[in-house]
Design a protein around this motif. Structure first.
Motif, PDB file in Angstrom:
ATOM      1  N   ASP A 119       6.197  19.223  12.637  1.00  0.00           N
ATOM      2  CA  ASP A 119       6.632  18.393  11.722  1.00  0.00           C
ATOM      3  C   ASP A 119       6.854  18.059  10.781  1.00  0.00           C
ATOM      4  O   ASP A 119       6.523  18.770   9.775  1.00  0.00           O
ATOM      5  N   LEU A 120       7.737  16.675  10.739  1.00  0.00           N
ATOM      6  CA  LEU A 120       8.184  16.930   9.283  1.00  0.00           C
ATOM      7  C   LEU A 120       8.312  16.272   8.172  1.00  0.00           C
ATOM      8  O   LEU A 120       9.008  15.717   7.444  1.00  0.00           O
ATOM      9  N   SER A 121       7.238  15.859   8.985  1.00  0.00           N
ATOM     10  CA  SER A 121       6.269  14.862   7.934  1.00  0.00           C
ATOM     11  C   SER A 121       4.866  15.887   7.345  1.00  0.00           C
ATOM     12  O   SER A 121       4.693  15.854   5.970  1.00  0.00           O
ATOM     13  N   PRO A 168       8.149  11.582   1.957  1.00  0.00           N
ATOM     14  CA  PRO A 168       6.387  11.994   1.837  1.00  0.00           C
ATOM     15  C   PRO A 168       6.246  11.168   2.177  1.00  0.00           C
ATOM     16  O   PRO A 168       4.353  10.934   2.934  1.00  0.00           O
ATOM     17  N   GLY A 169       5.993   9.830   1.901  1.00  0.00           N
ATOM     18  CA  GLY A 169       4.775   8.635   2.080  1.00  0.00           C
ATOM     19  C   GLY A 169       5.654   8.110   3.840  1.00  0.00           C
ATOM     20  O   GLY A 169       4.981   6.965   3.531  1.00  0.00           O
ATOM     21  N   LEU A 170       6.628   8.328   4.002  1.00  0.00           N
ATOM     22  CA  LEU A 170       7.573   7.753   5.093  1.00  0.00           C
ATOM     23  C   LEU A 170       6.738   8.168   6.626  1.00  0.00           C
ATOM     24  O   LEU A 170       6.742   9.601   7.630  1.00  0.00           O
ATOM     25  N   PHE A 171       6.448   7.701   7.144  1.00  0.00           N
ATOM     26  CA  PHE A 171       4.694   7.350   8.244  1.00  0.00           C
ATOM     27  C   PHE A 171       5.289   7.910   9.793  1.00  0.00           C
ATOM     28  O   PHE A 171       4.767   8.916  10.631  1.00  0.00           O
ATOM     29  N   ILE A 179       0.767  -1.405   0.151  1.00  0.00           N
ATOM     30  CA  ILE A 179       0.215  -0.021   0.092  1.00  0.00           C
ATOM     31  C   ILE A 179       0.436   1.398   0.392  1.00  0.00           C
ATOM     32  O   ILE A 179       0.643   2.127  -0.477  1.00  0.00           O
ATOM     33  N   ILE A 180       2.131   0.807   0.652  1.00  0.00           N
ATOM     34  CA  ILE A 180       3.323   2.472   0.642  1.00  0.00           C
ATOM     35  C   ILE A 180       3.905   2.415  -0.757  1.00  0.00           C
ATOM     36  O   ILE A 180       4.316   1.790  -1.396  1.00  0.00           O
ATOM     37  N   ASN A 181       3.550   3.700  -1.274  1.00  0.00           N
ATOM     38  CA  ASN A 181       4.365   3.573  -2.446  1.00  0.00           C
ATOM     39  C   ASN A 181       5.623   3.842  -3.106  1.00  0.00           C
ATOM     40  O   ASN A 181       5.620   5.054  -2.509  1.00  0.00           O
ATOM     41  N   LEU A 182       6.250   3.251  -2.966  1.00  0.00           N
ATOM     42  CA  LEU A 182       7.793   3.314  -3.109  1.00  0.00           C
ATOM     43  C   LEU A 182       8.675   4.162  -4.523  1.00  0.00           C
ATOM     44  O   LEU A 182       9.690   4.203  -4.674  1.00  0.00           O
ATOM     45  N   GLY A 183       7.710   4.113  -4.800  1.00  0.00           N
ATOM     46  CA  GLY A 183       8.279   4.349  -6.880  1.00  0.00           C
ATOM     47  C   GLY A 183       7.754   3.539  -7.104  1.00  0.00           C
ATOM     48  O   GLY A 183       7.540   2.936  -6.838  1.00  0.00           O
ATOM     49  N   TRP A 184       8.229   3.897  -8.805  1.00  0.00           N
ATOM     50  CA  TRP A 184       8.395   3.689  -9.460  1.00  0.00           C
ATOM     51  C   TRP A 184       9.411   2.677  -9.850  1.00  0.00           C
ATOM     52  O   TRP A 184      10.870   3.095  -9.949  1.00  0.00           O
TER      53      TRP A 184
END
Length: 604
Positions: free
Chosen positions: A467-469, A452-455, A334-339
């Motif tokens: 908030d670093l996110s 950007p996707g790092l919870f 579900i976590i999109n790490l790129g293409w």
């Protein structure tokens, strides 16, 4: 203007002003009209089913004590009457409210987390969310989402709750909810004694839709990272568009979908079935007039198991890689790490290093610092090679200027041909400074998707960044037209300034002149426009990368002597042609192409 005309116009003005204030709708009326318009837009998009209001004519009549007896005799007619109740079901991580209307999960709260502004984190709730089965009973179309269920016990018992939709005392449908470990909720749909009533061929058409609330500070970025994900029984994971409205259908002739995720930036709601869904229709839509992130739907066909029940499982939880991986069945995808290669760089290089550094319990700002330092050390041979190549080109520049003055600018083909001859004699590769940079680009771009996707960065502070996110702000102002900015990010500004300084020094190293000297200054300004709304953690990484590059170049400059390079080039030029390094196929083709262009007759 005479007195009568003036008096008439004055009275007309008074009537108009008075009418404006007297006929102006109240705040409640405006709110209801906005809600109605919002619901209509969702219906047009196909995300929300066009269903009747909960307070049906029969229900309204019941309240008045005049229930239509003919309606009550229709299949599930008694279930059209009732008053909504919300029953709480929870464990240490998740708090659900289950509604007696539809027997559905009315709201989901994740108890461990808060929204960006400190409120309880509720994934979805309210009337814009639906979960129901459609079937035919007694020749009548039934939608369980509109009917009234009855809890078998007034309150949830030991993490379990049964909601019953009655047809008769011995014929009913039970929704049996059971709280699982952590973020899981099991639901078993169990029809009892309805074989002769429900004409469904051991399948049920399930319609699930939700309007997902804003949970993060930057709704633009949250929408960008939110969509519907799905997984088929052969292990493939895919998703609908993140940037536009999209629907996708899966018939019985394709691989079964066995889970569907309503994925937000940092949290997801997942519905899964071990046997898979016989058919599926998935959709995602964005209503910019709504304060919610996106509207998502999943219309699927469930098949009965050996006992005649329809078991499904929910996951309501964070998009944290380790947590999702623990659920099994490729949930972590579900976590999109790129293409393409970016996915593998993040999955098998960046993520393991990040997880290793987490073990030390450092602040995440320090972890990003160490991660960047390790990356720069790994790439330092490429950085050195790039710097050395640019230094060689800088040393050659006086000779290139002489060639340019001799040949002139009227014949660019001949000029480039003479340049190539000089490169070959000097043993210099003109692309030597670019190739190492190009090899580093996939890693740089991979981080653009990773941070950007790092919870783990969510809610983590460092220095002035709360908030670093999400983005940090040094200045707030009304939203600008076209750009839509309402702030300036301090870390993005620092990153941009450092990039401009890096470009300046890079031009000094490479000896760039003319247009090439100024093109490098445009990109940082463009990136500022893009990254101003991106997470502070990402801009912090790029800022650190620039600062470490400055340090690398300073150290390399102490080791590289321009005079020594010049002497080596002159020695190379004295060597016989056959003792020099064989030119590459690309260089040979370039020289041949230029030779042919130079020999071609010029058009008059």
């Amino acid at each position: 203007m005479d007195k009568n005309t003036f008096t008439g116009l004055f009275l007309i003005m008074l009537i108009m002003v008075g009418s404006f204030f007297l006929l102006k709708p109240s705040a409640d009326e405006v709110k209801k009209e906005q809600e109605r318009a919002h619901l209509d837009s969702l219906k047009r998009a196909g995300i929300v089913a066009k269903t009747a209001k909960t307070d049906t004519t029969a229900a309204a009549a019941a309240k008045a004590g005049a229930v239509d007896s003919a309606l009550l005799k229709t299949p599930f007619g008694a279930a059209t009457v009732g008053t909504e109740q919300l029953i709480t079901l929870e464990n240490k991580d998740v708090k659900l409210k289950v509604s007696t209307i539809g027997g559905r999960i009315y709201s989901v709260e994740l108890k461990e987390f808060k929204t960006f502004d400190g409120k309880p984190l509720i994934l979805f709730d309210g009337a814009d969310n639906h979960f129901g089965f459609k079937f035919t009973a007694g020749g009548k179309a039934i939608n369980t989402d509109e009917l009234h269920f009855t809890p078998t016990t007034p309150q949830a018992n030991n993490g379990a709750l049964t909601m019953r939709l009655s047809y008769s005392p011995t014929q009913y449908i039970d929704y049996i909810y059971t709280m699982g470990a952590e973020y899981k909720v099991n639901l078993q749909i169990k029809p009892v004694g309805l074989e002769a009533v429900i004409n469904n061929g051991n399948t049920l058409n399930l319609n699930w839709s939700a309007s997902l609330h804003q949970l993060e500070k930057a709704i633009k970025i949250e929408r960008q990272y939110s969509t519907v994900y799905y997984h088929n029984t052969e292990g493939a994971v895919d998703y609908l568009s993140e940037s536009k409205d999209e629907t996708k259908d899966f018939g019985a002739d394709v691989k079964k979908v066995d889970w569907v995720a309503f994925k937000q930036h940092f949290f997801s709601s997942v519905l899964s079935s071990k046997g898979g869904f016989a058919k599926s229709s998935l959709g995602v839509a964005t209503d910019l007039a709504s304060k919610d992130v996106k509207q998502m739907k999943a219309d699927v066909v469930l098949s009965a198991d050996a006992s005649g029940a329809y078991p499904v499982e929910f996951y309501f939880g964070p998009n944290k890689f380790k947590t999702l991986q623990a659920q099994g069945n490729d949930f972590e995808k579900i976590i999109n790490l790129g293409w393409g290669p970016l996915k593998y760089i993040n999955r098998f290089a960046v993520l393991p290093v990040f997880n290793f550094l987490q073990q030390f319990g450092w602040n995440y700002g320090i972890i990003i610092l160490v991660l960047t330092l390790l990356l720069k050390l790994v790439l330092s041979p490429l950085t050195y090679k790039s710097y050395l190549s640019m230094a060689k080109m800088r040393v050659l520049k006086p000779e290139m200027d002489e060639i340019k003055a001799k040949v002139g600018e009227d014949n660019p083909t001949l000029l480039q041909q003479e340049y190539l001859k000089l490169y070959r004699k000097a043993g210099v590769n003109p692309l030597g400074g670019c190739l190492p940079l190009l090899l580093q680009m996939p890693i740089v771009i991979a981080f653009f998707r990773f941070f950007p996707g790092l919870f783990e960065l969510r809610g983590q502070s460092f220095l002035w960044m709360h908030d670093l996110s999400t983005y940090d702000t040094i200045l707030n102002f009304p939203a600008l037209p076209l750009l839509g900015w309402d702030h300036i990010s301090a870390m993005c500004l620092l990153m941009t300034i450092s990039t401009l300084i890096y470009t300046y020094f890079n031009n000094q190293i490479s000896g760039a002149t003319g247009q090439m000297k100024y093109i490098g200054y445009i990109s940082p300004l463009i990136f500022f426009g893009v990254l101003n709304v991106y997470p502070a953690g990402l801009n912090y990484y790029y800022f650190l990368a620039n600062m470490m590059t400055f340090l690398q170049q300073y150290l390399i400059r102490q080791m590289v002597d321009d005079k020594k390079i010049h002497s080596q080039i002159q020695e190379n030029k004295k060597k016989p042609e056959d003792t020099k390094k064989k030119k590459s196929g690309f260089q040979a083709r370039m020289e041949e192409m230029m030779r042919q262009q130079n020999q071609a007759p010029k058009k008059k």
